[in-house]
Design an enzyme around this catalytic site. Structure first.
Site, PDB file in Angstrom:
ATOM      1  N   ALA A   1      29.946 -21.679 -56.031  1.00 34.90           N
ATOM      2  CA  ALA A   1      31.296 -21.082 -55.929  1.00 34.90           C
ATOM      3  C   ALA A   1      31.504 -20.395 -54.577  1.00 34.90           C
ATOM      4  O   ALA A   1      30.538 -19.862 -54.021  1.00 34.90           O
ATOM      5  CB  ALA A   1      31.497 -20.070 -57.051  1.00 34.90           C
ATOM      6  N   PRO A   2      32.735 -20.418 -54.057  1.00 30.84           N
ATOM      7  CA  PRO A   2      33.961 -20.950 -54.673  1.00 30.84           C
ATOM      8  C   PRO A   2      34.158 -22.453 -54.530  1.00 30.84           C
ATOM      9  O   PRO A   2      35.191 -22.973 -54.958  1.00 30.84           O
ATOM     10  CB  PRO A   2      35.064 -20.191 -53.926  1.00 30.84           C
ATOM     11  CG  PRO A   2      34.481 -19.920 -52.582  1.00 30.84           C
ATOM     12  CD  PRO A   2      33.010 -19.685 -52.807  1.00 30.84           C
TER      13      PRO A   2
ATOM     14  N   ASP B   1      22.749 -20.146 -64.476  1.00 25.20           N
ATOM     15  CA  ASP B   1      21.814 -19.677 -63.464  1.00 25.20           C
ATOM     16  C   ASP B   1      20.965 -20.884 -63.058  1.00 25.20           C
ATOM     17  O   ASP B   1      20.282 -21.466 -63.917  1.00 25.20           O
ATOM     18  CB  ASP B   1      20.950 -18.571 -64.088  1.00 25.20           C
ATOM     19  CG  ASP B   1      19.996 -17.956 -63.091  1.00 25.20           C
ATOM     20  OD1 ASP B   1      19.645 -18.639 -62.108  1.00 25.20           O
ATOM     21  OD2 ASP B   1      19.611 -16.804 -63.297  1.00 25.20           O
TER      22      ASP B   1
ATOM     23  N   LYS C   1      31.852 -26.122 -50.115  1.00 23.58           N
ATOM     24  CA  LYS C   1      30.913 -27.188 -49.746  1.00 23.58           C
ATOM     25  C   LYS C   1      30.810 -28.250 -50.838  1.00 23.58           C
ATOM     26  O   LYS C   1      30.563 -29.410 -50.554  1.00 23.58           O
ATOM     27  CB  LYS C   1      29.545 -26.592 -49.404  1.00 23.58           C
ATOM     28  CG  LYS C   1      29.641 -25.662 -48.200  1.00 23.58           C
ATOM     29  CD  LYS C   1      28.320 -25.099 -47.779  1.00 23.58           C
ATOM     30  CE  LYS C   1      28.507 -23.976 -46.785  1.00 23.58           C
ATOM     31  NZ  LYS C   1      29.137 -22.757 -47.376  1.00 23.58           N
TER      32      LYS C   1
ATOM     33  N   CYS D   1      24.817 -17.729 -44.391  1.00 22.51           N
ATOM     34  CA  CYS D   1      25.740 -17.259 -43.348  1.00 22.51           C
ATOM     35  C   CYS D   1      25.200 -15.927 -42.825  1.00 22.51           C
ATOM     36  O   CYS D   1      25.958 -14.974 -42.658  1.00 22.51           O
ATOM     37  CB  CYS D   1      27.170 -17.165 -43.852  1.00 22.51           C
ATOM     38  SG  CYS D   1      27.377 -16.133 -45.303  1.00 22.51           S
TER      39      CYS D   1
END
Ligand code: SAM
Length: 291
Positions: free
Chosen positions: A117-118, A166, A121, A233
């Site tokens: 999410a979101p 998960d 990718k 990131c």
């Protein structure tokens, strides 16, 4: 830059020495808004023409025919266009478009997007495969999972199998040709005047513990000869090279990451790439493995 916690500056200075000044300059940069055309629904040409009619000046990214840089507007103006409403574009930073491009999803491949999410990718993997890869996308957070499902529906990526789960509890008997692990991280690569810093050493420790578990799980779920792409990131070696080294200790074999673009880079281990934040690119890290 004001607002960078001392603990983060100290960590970056210790990792990168005098390159800290370049990182800090990148933190201060106001990057233009960038977006990706959803090739499953429309074409770059149609979007380019339509944007011009809306008075939005865009230029094509020189390494990705579906990516555009908006010259004179911020996010809200793009969100107000019919292209956004119809799921024909997806606002996404240029750096974050790189992992799917490097992974090169192909028709018929069984691909896992472990932490999805979101869905930027996931939908890009879907488009790049011509809608023909078999994609499973996991997200453990309920609210973010709803966002993922919304984006998949809006982008027409209906064949993606989205799971609210998960990823650590997936059955090890499942095996994938390719896995994207776009890991939860401190996000230090995305710091900008518009994006507040949410860093503490404790948060970093939580992220790295989870990243180690997730990359270990990814290796179990990867087919022999398959490809695992790990990305964050963040520019912190703790959640980049240190996690890649952990994967190698678990038996992963590094595969060189070859980017389609020459970005400013920070030092990172051979075969990996760490992008230095600058006026166009967020800080980002990519490492690829096989087994
Ligand atoms: N790849 C996404 C994109 O491009 O839109 C961004 C992913 S974000 C960096 C990481 C996501 O991983 C978060 O949504 C977080 O809730 C999710 N996550 C964290 N731990 C997870 C786990 N154990 N299993 C599945 N998802 C998890």
């Amino acid at each position: 830059m004001n607002g960078i916690p001392e603990s983060l500056s100290a960590r970056l200075k210790s990792a990168f020495g005098e390159l800290f000044a370049s990182i800090e300059a990148g933190f201060c940069a106001i990057r233009p808004v960038t977006f990706r055309v959803n090739s499953h629904k429309t074409t770059a040409e149609r979007v380019a023409q339509g944007m011009e009619e809306c008075g939005i000046r865009i230029r094509l990214c020189d390494w990705y025919g579906d990516a555009f840089i908006a010259e004179n507007v911020r996010e809200d103006a793009l969100r107000a266009t019919p292209f956004y409403e119809r799921g024909e574009i997806y606002l996404q930073s240029l750096s974050s478009m790189l992992p799917p491009v490097v992974l090169r999803p192909q028709a018929g491949e069984n691909i896992l997007d472990m932490t999805a999410a979101p869905g930027g990718k996931t939908t890009q993997l879907f488009s790049l495969s011509g809608g023909k890869a078999l994609i499973t996308a996991c997200e453990r957070d309920a609210v973010r999972y709803e966002r993922l499902k919304f984006n998949l529906a809006r982008q027409g990526a209906t064949r993606v199998n989205a799971m609210k789960t998960d990823a650590l509890v997936l059955d090890d008997a499942l095996k994938f040709d390719k896995i994207l692990l776009d890991a939860p991280c401190t996000g230090t690569g995305t710091i900008s005047p518009a994006s507040p810093v949410r860093y503490s050493d404790g948060y970093l420790a939580k992220c790295t513990a989870l990243q180690k578990k997730l990359i270990g799980k990814a290796l179990k779920l990867l087919k022999k000869g398959g490809l695992l792409l790990y990305s964050t990131c963040s520019v912190l070696p703790d959640e980049n090279d240190r996690i890649a080294e952990h994967a190698v200790r678990l038996g992963a074999k590094p595969v060189a990451v070859e980017l389609p673009v020459q970005t400013v880079r920070l030092p990172s281990s051979a075969e990996t790439v760490c992008i230095c934040p600058d006026a166009l690119y967020e800080g980002f890290y990519l490492a690829m493995f096989t087994k």
